[in-house]
Design a protein around this motif. Sequence first.
Motif, short mmCIF file in Angstrom:
data_model
loop_
_atom_site.label_atom_id
_atom_site.label_comp_id
_atom_site.label_asym_id
_atom_site.label_seq_id
_atom_site.Cartn_x
_atom_site.Cartn_y
_atom_site.Cartn_z
N ARG A 24 -33.12 11.16 -26.33
CA ARG A 24 -32.68 12.33 -27.32
C ARG A 24 -31.29 12.54 -27.32
NH1 ARG A 24 -35.91 17.69 -28.22
NH2 ARG A 24 -37.42 16.24 -28.78
N SER A 25 -30.73 12.67 -26.01
CA SER A 25 -29.36 13.02 -25.85
C SER A 25 -28.34 11.71 -26.38
CB SER A 25 -29.05 13.43 -24.50
OG SER A 25 -29.40 12.43 -23.44
N ARG A 26 -29.12 10.60 -26.11
CA ARG A 26 -28.31 9.13 -26.22
C ARG A 26 -28.03 9.35 -27.75
NH1 ARG A 26 -30.91 7.34 -21.60
NH2 ARG A 26 -32.78 6.69 -22.88
N GLU B 42 -18.34 20.87 -29.78
CA GLU B 42 -18.82 20.16 -31.15
C GLU B 42 -17.73 20.12 -32.20
OE1 GLU B 42 -22.57 21.73 -32.44
OE2 GLU B 42 -23.41 21.47 -30.35
N THR B 43 -16.51 19.68 -31.80
CA THR B 43 -15.49 19.75 -32.85
C THR B 43 -15.23 18.06 -33.27
OG1 THR B 43 -12.92 20.07 -32.69
CG2 THR B 43 -14.06 19.09 -30.79
N THR B 44 -13.97 17.99 -34.25
CA THR B 44 -13.55 16.82 -34.56
C THR B 44 -12.12 16.49 -34.34
OG1 THR B 44 -13.19 17.91 -36.62
CG2 THR B 44 -15.35 16.97 -36.38
N SER B 45 -11.74 15.18 -34.49
CA SER B 45 -10.33 14.80 -34.53
C SER B 45 -9.61 15.94 -34.98
CB SER B 45 -10.26 13.38 -34.70
OG SER B 45 -10.93 12.72 -33.70
N SER B 46 -9.70 16.04 -36.46
CA SER B 46 -8.96 16.90 -37.32
C SER B 46 -9.04 18.47 -36.75
CB SER B 46 -9.24 17.00 -38.70
OG SER B 46 -10.95 17.45 -38.88
N ALA C 265 -24.69 12.60 -31.07
CA ALA C 265 -23.28 12.48 -30.98
C ALA C 265 -22.59 14.04 -31.18
CB ALA C 265 -22.68 11.40 -32.10
N ARG C 266 -21.95 14.21 -30.03
CA ARG C 266 -20.90 15.42 -29.93
C ARG C 266 -19.58 15.09 -29.14
NH1 ARG C 266 -23.75 18.11 -26.11
NH2 ARG C 266 -22.15 18.94 -24.81
N HIS D 9 -20.39 12.45 -25.96
CA HIS D 9 -21.62 12.44 -25.73
C HIS D 9 -22.50 11.72 -26.66
CE1 HIS D 9 -21.16 16.15 -23.33
NE2 HIS D 9 -20.08 16.25 -24.00
N GLY D 10 -23.46 10.97 -26.49
CA GLY D 10 -24.51 10.13 -27.13
C GLY D 10 -23.87 9.04 -27.73
#
Length: 359
Positions: free
Chosen positions: A74-76, A7-11, A79-80, A102-103
Amino acid sequence: MKIDLTETTSSKINAALVQARRDIGTPAIGMVLTLVIVTDEENAYDALKSANDASHEHPSRIVVVIKRVSRSPRSRRDARLDAEVRVGADAGTGETVVLRLHGELVDHAQSVVLPLLLPDAPVVVWWPDGAPSDLAGDPLGALGQRRISDTYACENPEQGLGQRAAAYAPGDTDLSWTRITPWRSMLAAALDQQSVKVASVVVEGEDENPSCELLAMWLADRLQVPVRRTTSAGPGLTSVRLETKDGDIVLDRADGSLATLCMPGQPDRAVALKRRDTAELLAEELRRLDPDNTYEAALKFGVAKLAAAAPAVAAPGKAEAAPAEAAPGEAAPGEAAPAKAGAPAAKPAAKPAKKASAK
């Protein structure tokens, strides 16, 4: 060195890359391009292995984009982004970032990849399987100066070639085209040694192999002669026959490794023409990042035009089948069948009635 990020980000991924380089003592960046691999879980391992092998010739940052299939509504919606950062011996000669989307994030992969591109360096996008019909129009494909696909992985390779031709943009290329580079070089060198004009060509290879069609289209486009496409048991492309008035120029490879080149007035010679793996093909494509005009011309020649320009002709060296002789009691071709013993004789055909003369 591997770093797992959930559950991260590009930065955060960029920060992990910088910290990983410092931890292993290599803060300087010596990579020449960014290679974006768009694939799925099934093909990710093989694609990444080929990219790592190719990175020994082209040090690069490899970004693997894996779009995970959501199995519930729900999983769609959720966003993860999960990531795996590899630096050092685990990443060839560059850096590797494996992204799992994801999602709803699956539909916005370009927004995740864009901050991870090396500044002022070329971008190459590669689809090992499942490439879109329009490479340049794809959001991820629009990020690259070079876009690599492989029609050999298509369910219908001939249809795939048609889609590539219809949506071609400068920078598109195909590993099926890269596979025939040694064949094109060998045939061009053989024609340089002969002053006669080629009358027709026969290209033989396994069925549903787009490399055979691409080679046939290249020869038809460059030589402007009829080209026939025949099938064999393989492996891959097996033979090319250039028919001339002085004799045939034949390049035959029956075992997928060693080929024989036969030319009129010269002894046969053995040439190395082995089938190359994906890493070698990818490394060749990364050597040039400019548009391939020769590939464009061959691709746009079209499989349909190739088939229309090459009428079915008996294979050279094989005589046409002679009319079958009539077996005892049977009629020869073109003759009426004789009456069988005991069968009633056929009635004679009625004579045409005479026209009545006007009195």
